[in-house]
Every structure is written in C-alpha cells, then in structure tokens.
Design a protein around this motif. Structure first.
Motif, mmCIF file in Angstrom:
data_model
loop_
_atom_site.group_PDB
_atom_site.id
_atom_site.type_symbol
_atom_site.label_atom_id
_atom_site.label_comp_id
_atom_site.label_asym_id
_atom_site.label_seq_id
_atom_site.Cartn_x
_atom_site.Cartn_y
_atom_site.Cartn_z
ATOM 1 N N THR A 48 0.977 -1.222 -0.121
ATOM 2 C CA THR A 48 -0.218 -0.009 0.194
ATOM 3 C C THR A 48 0.732 1.304 -0.012
ATOM 4 O O THR A 48 0.511 2.247 -0.619
ATOM 5 C CB THR A 48 -1.044 -0.081 1.210
ATOM 6 N N THR A 49 1.933 1.466 0.845
ATOM 7 C CA THR A 49 2.970 2.519 0.636
ATOM 8 C C THR A 49 3.605 2.493 -0.338
ATOM 9 O O THR A 49 3.643 3.633 -1.035
ATOM 10 C CB THR A 49 4.028 2.088 1.920
ATOM 11 N N THR A 51 2.414 1.346 -3.350
ATOM 12 C CA THR A 51 1.805 1.600 -4.761
ATOM 13 C C THR A 51 0.530 2.511 -4.814
ATOM 14 O O THR A 51 -0.011 2.802 -5.659
ATOM 15 C CB THR A 51 1.517 0.093 -5.251
ATOM 16 N N GLY A 52 -0.001 2.655 -3.762
ATOM 17 C CA GLY A 52 -1.231 3.024 -3.460
ATOM 18 C C GLY A 52 -2.351 2.236 -3.575
ATOM 19 O O GLY A 52 -3.515 2.657 -3.604
ATOM 20 N N GLU A 54 -5.290 -0.380 -3.016
ATOM 21 C CA GLU A 54 -6.331 -0.789 -2.016
ATOM 22 C C GLU A 54 -6.258 -2.031 -1.653
ATOM 23 O O GLU A 54 -6.350 -3.236 -2.493
ATOM 24 C CB GLU A 54 -7.689 -0.456 -2.430
ATOM 25 N N LYS A 76 -5.382 1.343 -9.203
ATOM 26 C CA LYS A 76 -6.258 2.646 -9.554
ATOM 27 C C LYS A 76 -7.129 2.212 -10.910
ATOM 28 O O LYS A 76 -7.947 2.877 -11.177
ATOM 29 C CB LYS A 76 -5.556 3.599 -9.614
#
Length: 193
Positions: A48-49, A51-52, A54, A76
């Motif tokens: 998560t940190t 790549t972003g 979810e 995304k």
C-alpha cells in the motif's frame, strides 16, 4: 479441447499497473515460509505504501487466516493483483486465449493455439515494459536453461524483463501428454528477489 479467446483488455490494465513499480525492493518481503496475520499485515503495509493500491477489505468480524501468506489488492485501474512476499500476479479471468479440457490427442492443437496467440501477448507486454532481456521458446534445444537454470521448465514460451528487485516473466504453459496438462494459456508473474 475447448478454448476461450477474449480481448486482452484486463491484461493491458494489469501489466500497466505492474510496470509502474520501477523498484520492486520497496514491496519485497522476507524470503521465508512464514504465514499468518503479522505476515499479511506487513505485506499490506509495504504494498500500500509503495503503490497506493487498495488492499481487499476484511468483512466485519473476519480474521486473517493463520495459513495465509498473500493478499489481494485493487489498483487505480481496477485490476486485481495478488501479492506474496516474493511473487505478484494479476487475476484476469476474462482476458486472453486459453485452452482447457485438453485430451492426449489435443496437444498439437493446444500448441498451435499458444503459438498463434503468444505474439499479441508479447507485444502487449512490450508496450508497457519495453524490450525484454530474454525471449525464447521450447523449439530451442537449450531452452530449459537459456535464461536461468530451469527457467524454461513447463513452459512453451518465455520472455523476461528485469527490474530492480524483480523479474517480470511472460510465459505460456507447455501442453504435455505425460503428465497430461488439461489447461494452458499465456500468463505472467513478477518474481520478487
């Protein structure tokens, strides 16, 4: 033998998502056989940190199974990516060509199908990843070990892109009679160092 031939739309999005990670050392975990909630939480935090993406949510009251060593993420672009400490792959069930319910007499047809569809997958990967460091197939007598020892095992085609901390492998499964391989297709995975 039955086949399905679907557009490569899902793979296009997923490969683009994987290609955006330029340094896989940021998501790599310890090389161990550990599993359980602590392993999954650390994996989710790193991915998560970096790549972003979810992480797939837990349902109310749901606990992380002690045997789990992986977790799923939604990018995304809406791709589903499954991550382990040392492996990443996309879940794209509605993309590309595959053959299934392969019988012993279907091997030549399965090979022909893979050969016919390999080029479009290779071009799609090149679109996002550039030129591969290696491309080969099982027509070469040294294919098994050309890229690395055993890299061609169970493969008909193989292309490899090298990134910091990982190798992206695009490959097709090799149809065989003994043991009988009942399904084949072109797929990909990121092997994280």
């Amino acid at each position: 033998m039955k086949t399905q031939d679907r557009p490569l739309d899902e793979d296009d999005l997923a490969i683009a998502d994987l290609a955006e990670i330029t340094d896989w050392t940021t998501v790599a975990g310890p090389n161990s056989d550990d599993s359980g909630p602590a392993v999954v939480r650390a994996l989710v935090q790193r991915v998560t940190t970096a790549t972003g993406w979810e992480p797939w949510p837990l349902k109310p009251g749901e606990q992380i199974n002690p045997v789990l060593a992986s977790w799923g993420f939604t990018t995304k672009r809406g791709s589903s990516i499954i991550m382990f400490d040392g492996l990443a792959f996309a879940d794209c069930p509605n993309s590309g060509w595959s053959a299934y319910e392969i019988g012993p007499d279907d091997i030549p047809a399965a090979e022909a199908g893979l050969d016919a569809h390999w080029p479009e997958h290779l071009e799609l990967a090149r679109k996002h990843l550039g030129e591969p460091a290696y491309v080969g197939n099982d027509s070469s007598p040294t294919f098994l070990d050309e890229w690395a020892p055993g890299a061609g095992a169970d493969r008909r085609h193989l292309a490899v892109w090298v990134r910091p901390g990982a190798q992206f492998h695009l490959f097709s499964n090799k149809p065989t009679r003994d043991p009988l391989i009942s399904a084949v297709g072109v797929t990909y995975a990121v092997y994280i160092d």
